[in-house]
Design an enzyme around this catalytic site. Structure first.
Site, PDB file in Angstrom:
ATOM      1  N   SER A  67     -19.302  17.256  79.061  1.00 49.08           N
ATOM      2  CA  SER A  67     -19.106  18.181  80.184  1.00 49.08           C
ATOM      3  C   SER A  67     -20.382  18.983  80.397  1.00 49.08           C
ATOM      4  O   SER A  67     -21.102  19.281  79.420  1.00 49.08           O
ATOM      5  CB  SER A  67     -17.967  19.154  79.882  1.00 49.08           C
ATOM      6  OG  SER A  67     -17.918  20.180  80.875  1.00 49.08           O
ATOM      7  N   TYR A 125     -14.070  25.052  74.338  1.00 52.36           N
ATOM      8  CA  TYR A 125     -14.157  23.750  75.012  1.00 52.36           C
ATOM      9  C   TYR A 125     -15.624  23.337  75.162  1.00 52.36           C
ATOM     10  O   TYR A 125     -15.988  22.189  74.873  1.00 52.36           O
ATOM     11  CB  TYR A 125     -13.487  23.859  76.386  1.00 52.36           C
ATOM     12  CG  TYR A 125     -13.734  22.695  77.313  1.00 52.36           C
ATOM     13  CD1 TYR A 125     -12.978  21.532  77.217  1.00 52.36           C
ATOM     14  CD2 TYR A 125     -14.725  22.756  78.301  1.00 52.36           C
ATOM     15  CE1 TYR A 125     -13.207  20.460  78.074  1.00 52.36           C
ATOM     16  CE2 TYR A 125     -14.961  21.693  79.160  1.00 52.36           C
ATOM     17  CZ  TYR A 125     -14.198  20.541  79.045  1.00 52.36           C
ATOM     18  OH  TYR A 125     -14.431  19.488  79.890  1.00 52.36           O
TER      19      TYR A 125
HETATM   20  P1  NAP Z   1      -7.043  15.226  83.541  1.00 49.02           P
HETATM   21  O1  NAP Z   1      -6.982  14.901  84.989  1.00 49.02           O
HETATM   22  O2  NAP Z   1      -6.340  16.419  83.000  1.00 49.02           O
HETATM   23  O3  NAP Z   1      -6.585  13.919  82.717  1.00 49.02           O
HETATM   24  C1  NAP Z   1      -6.608  13.976  81.324  1.00 49.02           C
HETATM   25  C2  NAP Z   1      -6.206  12.643  80.753  1.00 49.02           C
HETATM   26  O4  NAP Z   1      -6.281  12.723  79.329  1.00 49.02           O
HETATM   27  C3  NAP Z   1      -4.787  12.261  81.085  1.00 49.02           C
HETATM   28  O5  NAP Z   1      -4.718  10.852  81.216  1.00 49.02           O
HETATM   29  C4  NAP Z   1      -4.022  12.712  79.837  1.00 49.02           C
HETATM   30  O6  NAP Z   1      -2.835  11.989  79.625  1.00 49.02           O
HETATM   31  C5  NAP Z   1      -5.025  12.395  78.762  1.00 49.02           C
HETATM   32  N1  NAP Z   1      -4.841  13.143  77.521  1.00 49.02           N
HETATM   33  C6  NAP Z   1      -4.809  14.495  77.353  1.00 49.02           C
HETATM   34  N2  NAP Z   1      -4.641  14.783  76.048  1.00 49.02           N
HETATM   35  C7  NAP Z   1      -4.570  13.600  75.392  1.00 49.02           C
HETATM   36  C8  NAP Z   1      -4.398  13.241  74.046  1.00 49.02           C
HETATM   37  N3  NAP Z   1      -4.248  14.165  73.088  1.00 49.02           N
HETATM   38  N4  NAP Z   1      -4.368  11.924  73.723  1.00 49.02           N
HETATM   39  C9  NAP Z   1      -4.500  10.974  74.688  1.00 49.02           C
HETATM   40  N5  NAP Z   1      -4.665  11.251  75.984  1.00 49.02           N
HETATM   41  C10 NAP Z   1      -4.700  12.553  76.327  1.00 49.02           C
HETATM   42  O7  NAP Z   1      -8.565  15.392  83.060  1.00 49.02           O
HETATM   43  P2  NAP Z   1      -9.971  14.967  83.735  1.00 49.02           P
HETATM   44  O8  NAP Z   1     -10.435  16.097  84.575  1.00 49.02           O
HETATM   45  O9  NAP Z   1      -9.903  13.599  84.288  1.00 49.02           O
HETATM   46  O10 NAP Z   1     -10.871  14.998  82.433  1.00 49.02           O
HETATM   47  C11 NAP Z   1     -11.234  13.817  81.729  1.00 49.02           C
HETATM   48  C12 NAP Z   1     -12.378  14.141  80.796  1.00 49.02           C
HETATM   49  O11 NAP Z   1     -13.462  14.662  81.579  1.00 49.02           O
HETATM   50  C13 NAP Z   1     -12.058  15.216  79.753  1.00 49.02           C
HETATM   51  O12 NAP Z   1     -12.679  14.888  78.534  1.00 49.02           O
HETATM   52  C14 NAP Z   1     -12.671  16.474  80.349  1.00 49.02           C
HETATM   53  O13 NAP Z   1     -13.013  17.400  79.351  1.00 49.02           O
HETATM   54  C15 NAP Z   1     -13.889  15.891  81.040  1.00 49.02           C
HETATM   55  N6  NAP Z   1     -14.436  16.743  82.093  1.00 49.02           N
HETATM   56  C16 NAP Z   1     -13.713  17.055  83.201  1.00 49.02           C
HETATM   57  C17 NAP Z   1     -14.272  17.874  84.169  1.00 49.02           C
HETATM   58  C18 NAP Z   1     -13.533  18.291  85.412  1.00 49.02           C
HETATM   59  O14 NAP Z   1     -14.009  19.212  86.114  1.00 49.02           O
HETATM   60  N7  NAP Z   1     -12.419  17.672  85.755  1.00 49.02           N
HETATM   61  C19 NAP Z   1     -15.574  18.360  84.008  1.00 49.02           C
HETATM   62  C20 NAP Z   1     -16.277  18.018  82.863  1.00 49.02           C
HETATM   63  C21 NAP Z   1     -15.702  17.200  81.915  1.00 49.02           C
HETATM   64  P3  NAP Z   1      -1.358  12.690  79.823  1.00 49.02           P
HETATM   65  O15 NAP Z   1      -1.202  12.930  81.280  1.00 49.02           O
HETATM   66  O16 NAP Z   1      -0.392  11.678  79.299  1.00 49.02           O
HETATM   67  O17 NAP Z   1      -1.411  13.953  79.012  1.00 49.02           O
END
Ligand code: NAP
Length: 253
Positions: free
Chosen positions: A148, A162
């Site tokens: 991130s 985080y």
């Molecule tokens: P999201 O929309 O909240 O989706 C999260 C995904 O991770 C879902 O498929 C969820 O499944 C799964 N998950 C959560 N906890 C888990 C666990 N303990 N074991 C297995 N699966 C798990 O998140 P996103 O925004 O796409 O983020 C994805 C990655 O990008 C993360 O690592 C996040 O830190 C990173 N990121 C995101 C952003 C942003 O602005 N969105 C920015 C920087 C980095 P369930 O629905 O079944 O819980």
């Protein structure tokens, strides 16, 4: 479909929603068989895997909490059995917590972040190396770690825990890349910036994307697909000399 990518299998942790789901769709379009991991939302995971199969691809949805070692081992074993040996891992499952200062955080909150974001990423990387490394009889592969921009920015008054978990991921990318470079495995990272997914609202930050988007140098939030395109490039042969580095996909943030 690129001929050299037929029969490739990718494991996507947290593949049911957001960045993981967008990468699952693009990977399938490139000819990868996709293991869509999730932990709670079986409907969302089934929808992604089902859409890939309906389009003529190969995909399965597998429930496992990446912070649970036995579940991660079982996840990869299921993928071996149903899709074949993986050639790529998108180490993507991650969570944040409601905004708080460090002086308000309890151990339970911090450990939850570290267990899912750091321990989970290590366990998945370990299983991937055991399958892909030539040292273990594998044919090589690629690990893409989702970090991130918070790792650079620190996320003050929001979630320094985080941000620090993602700093750990950046370090793991460098160290693991060097550890397995001669074993046919590339390890790379992506630092997404402000991306419009559920992660913000589902952890109590309703309206965060709209509030912060104007301050992003390009003037908007990114989409999950914009991160997924970078992930697909990094996984592919076009990035064959890229390892041990992390790419910012953050609109200049
Ligand atoms: P999201 O929309 O909240 O989706 C999260 C995904 O991770 C879902 O498929 C969820 O499944 C799964 N998950 C959560 N906890 C888990 C666990 N303990 N074991 C297995 N699966 C798990 O998140 P996103 O925004 O796409 O983020 C994805 C990655 O990008 C993360 O690592 C996040 O830190 C990173 N990121 C995101 C952003 C942003 O602005 N969105 C920015 C920087 C980095 P369930 O629905 O079944 O819980």
């Amino acid at each position: 479909m690129a001929a050299q990518q037929v029969d490739r299998v990718v494991m996507i942790t947290g593949g049911s929603r957001g960045i993981g789901a967008a990468t699952a769709r693009l990977a399938a379009a490139q000819g990868y068989a996709v293991c869509v991991n999730y932990t709670r939302d079986a409907t969302a995971a089934g929808r992604i895997a089902g859409a890939i199969v309906a389009d003529g691809g190969r995909a399965i949805a597998v429930k496992a909490d990446v912070a649970d070692e036995a579940e991660v081992v079982a996840l990869f074993a299921t993928c071996d059995r149903e899709l074949g040996r993986i050639s790529a891992l998108l180490n993507n499952a991650g969570v944040v917590a409601p905004a708080a200062r460090v002086d308000q955080m309890d151990a339970e909150r911090i450990l939850r972040i570290l267990h899912i974001n750091v321990l989970g990423a290590f366990l998945a990387a370990r299983e991937a190396v055991r399958r892909m490394s030539t040292r273990h009889g594998g044919a090589g592969g690629v690990i893409v770690n989702i970090s991130s921009a918070a790792a650079r920015l620190g996320a003050p008054a929001e979630y320094v825990d985080y941000a620090a978990s993602k700093g750990a991921i950046d370090t793991m990318t460098v160290g693991l890349a060097r550890e397995v470079a001669a074993e046919g495995i590339r390890v790379v990272g992506i630092r997404p910036g402000l991306i419009d997914t559920d992660i913000h609202a589902s952890h109590g930050a309703v309206g965060r994307v709209e509030r912060l988007a104007p301050a992003v140098p390009v003037g908007r939030a990114g989409s999950a697909e914009e991160v997924a395109r970078a992930a697909i490039w990094l996984m592919g042969d076009e990035a064959s000399y890229v390892t041990g580095t992390t790419l910012d996909v953050a609109g200049g943030r």
